[in-house]
Scaffold this motif. Structure first.
Motif, short mmCIF file in Angstrom:
data_model
loop_
_atom_site.label_atom_id
_atom_site.label_comp_id
_atom_site.label_asym_id
_atom_site.label_seq_id
_atom_site.Cartn_x
_atom_site.Cartn_y
_atom_site.Cartn_z
N GLU A 121 7.64 7.42 0.87
CA GLU A 121 7.97 6.36 0.37
C GLU A 121 9.73 5.98 0.95
O GLU A 121 9.82 5.05 1.54
CB GLU A 121 7.77 5.64 -0.71
N ALA A 122 10.27 6.92 0.27
CA ALA A 122 11.92 6.79 0.66
C ALA A 122 12.09 6.54 2.39
O ALA A 122 12.98 5.92 2.61
CB ALA A 122 12.62 8.00 0.01
N ALA A 123 11.45 7.48 3.00
CA ALA A 123 11.57 7.86 4.53
C ALA A 123 11.40 6.61 5.00
O ALA A 123 11.95 6.02 5.84
CB ALA A 123 10.83 8.91 4.88
N VAL A 124 10.23 5.66 4.69
CA VAL A 124 10.08 4.39 5.15
C VAL A 124 11.15 3.47 5.07
O VAL A 124 11.33 2.81 5.91
CB VAL A 124 8.36 4.16 4.79
N ALA A 125 11.43 3.50 3.82
CA ALA A 125 12.66 2.63 3.20
C ALA A 125 13.59 2.90 4.08
O ALA A 125 14.44 1.63 4.70
CB ALA A 125 12.68 2.55 1.88
N ALA A 126 14.03 4.16 4.29
CA ALA A 126 15.21 4.55 5.26
C ALA A 126 15.26 3.94 6.65
O ALA A 126 16.29 3.32 7.05
CB ALA A 126 15.47 5.91 4.99
N LEU A 148 0.89 -1.36 0.01
CA LEU A 148 0.07 0.03 0.09
C LEU A 148 0.95 1.26 0.18
O LEU A 148 2.04 1.15 0.24
CB LEU A 148 -0.95 0.06 1.37
N ALA A 149 0.22 2.42 -0.45
CA ALA A 149 1.01 3.71 -0.28
C ALA A 149 1.51 3.81 1.31
O ALA A 149 0.69 3.60 2.01
CB ALA A 149 0.14 4.72 -0.70
N LEU A 164 23.44 4.24 -2.75
CA LEU A 164 22.11 4.57 -2.83
C LEU A 164 21.15 3.40 -2.94
O LEU A 164 21.26 2.37 -3.58
CB LEU A 164 21.96 5.29 -3.95
N LEU A 165 19.81 3.67 -2.60
CA LEU A 165 18.58 2.88 -2.92
C LEU A 165 17.80 3.76 -3.91
O LEU A 165 17.36 4.90 -3.48
CB LEU A 165 17.82 2.33 -1.59
N ALA A 166 17.19 3.29 -4.84
CA ALA A 166 16.48 3.94 -5.75
C ALA A 166 15.02 3.27 -6.14
O ALA A 166 14.82 2.20 -5.56
CB ALA A 166 17.31 4.08 -7.21
N GLY A 167 14.41 4.27 -6.78
CA GLY A 167 13.15 3.72 -7.21
C GLY A 167 11.74 4.10 -6.36
O GLY A 167 10.74 3.28 -6.17
N PHE A 168 11.90 5.29 -5.49
CA PHE A 168 10.71 5.50 -4.58
C PHE A 168 9.86 6.59 -5.22
O PHE A 168 10.41 7.46 -5.57
CB PHE A 168 11.28 5.77 -3.22
N ALA A 169 8.56 6.23 -5.21
CA ALA A 169 7.49 7.34 -5.52
C ALA A 169 7.65 8.56 -4.95
O ALA A 169 7.08 9.61 -5.72
CB ALA A 169 6.35 6.62 -5.71
N SER A 170 7.85 8.67 -3.90
CA SER A 170 7.70 9.95 -2.85
C SER A 170 8.86 9.92 -2.16
O SER A 170 9.46 8.96 -1.63
CB SER A 170 6.48 10.22 -2.23
N ALA A 171 9.10 11.20 -1.12
CA ALA A 171 9.86 11.36 -0.18
C ALA A 171 9.52 10.53 0.81
O ALA A 171 10.29 10.12 1.72
CB ALA A 171 9.99 12.78 0.08
#
Length: 290
Positions: A270-275, A205-206, A261-268
């Motif tokens: 989403e990237a923050a959750v992955a971080a 999910l988003a 780097l990790l790439a491919g996130f639709a928004s900041a």
């Protein structure tokens, strides 16, 4: 041995006799990954990444809290939940035209959905979930294999399930095949509210922090002043199940720095959750970049 079991056995044996490299086209492609997740091929393990092409013999594994979406060449989608393992077997030279093969779900939750626009394409596909083998006739199903037994829920279409030499057909939506370990299997009605909770185990999910091939945001896992240090960080991140890459950049005052780097996130977001997931897995303190 039932016909479905024979299909699975023959395809699996053929996959072991010939190298995956003889395939003319990819058997499947990874659509999205909520790390950590890995692909095993010929004894080599790499992190699963959005856009990665998959071949016969590949084994996909997901870690804690992970998800992965895989698109088969003929258009069907497989969704994997956490702690899942999927083995892919096919000998089709043109799997996008005629997919002949088998999917082996050794453990964990999954969902299989046939592409609505491609239901008429020829397909010989078996899915094995633990001790049960499923024949697919264009459908939508959810399943799970774990230490307690196997469960297969029919959402749309028809399936045949073979277990211990007995075949059961499911043709009524929102019914499920319950096969506890060491006990006889039964068919039961599936409560829609119960299924909504089960479905969440395989859905991205988003806000879940998944990466996709077209995402523009990135996570800077770490930066290093030298190649050796950068490669150590790279290995550390990838061993944890995150698809990192190293990008050199000119440093102020001369020389080079290396970004992991990790790439491919639709928004900041989403990237923050992955971080945050990366921090929990590695102890690193990543940042979000565009």
């Amino acid at each position: 041995m039932s016909p479905l079991s024979r299909v699975f056995a023959v395809v699996a044996v053929l996959a072991s006799l010939f190298p995956a490299s003889v395939l003319a086209a990819a058997a499947a492609t990874v659509e999205a990954v909520q790390a950590p997740a890995w692909r095993d091929r010929n004894g080599i393990t790499v992190p699963l990444a959005a856009g990665m092409e998959l071949k016969s013999g590949d084994v996909l594994r997901t870690g804690p809290g992970a998800r992965a979406y895989v698109m088969l060449a003929e258009g069907s989608r497989v969704k994997l939940g956490e702690a899942a393992q999927l083995d892919i077997h096919t000998r089709s030279l043109r799997p996008e035209k005629f997919f002949r093969g088998a999917l082996d779900i050794l453990t964990g939750p999954f969902r299989f959905t046939t592409a609505r626009l491609k239901k008429t394409l020829p397909r010989e596909l078996a899915i094995r979930v633990g001790t049960a083998t499923i024949g697919i006739r264009g459908t939508d199903l959810w399943g799970r294999a774990d230490k307690d037994g196997d469960l297969v829920a029919l959402l749309e279409g028809r399936i045949e399930i073979t277990r211990a030499g007995q075949t059961t057909e499911l043709a009524q939506p929102l019914t499920y095949y319950d096969a506890p370990r060491g006990q006889d299997a039964t068919v039961k009605a599936l409560d829609p509210e119960v299924f909504r909770k089960l479905a969440r185990q395989t859905e991205i999910l988003a806000g879940d922090g998944a990466s996709r091939s077209n995402g523009k945001w990135r996570v800077l896992a770490a930066a290093a002043a030298g190649e050796e240090a950068a490669l150590e960080l790279y290995d550390r991140v990838r061993d944890a199940g995150f698809a990192a890459r190293v990008k050199p950049r000119a440093a102020e005052g001369g020389g080079w720095r290396y970004d992991v780097l990790l790439a491919g996130f639709a928004s900041a977001d989403e990237a923050a959750v992955a971080a945050a997931r990366l921090t929990a897995a590695t102890g690193l303190k990543p940042s979000v970049v565009r």
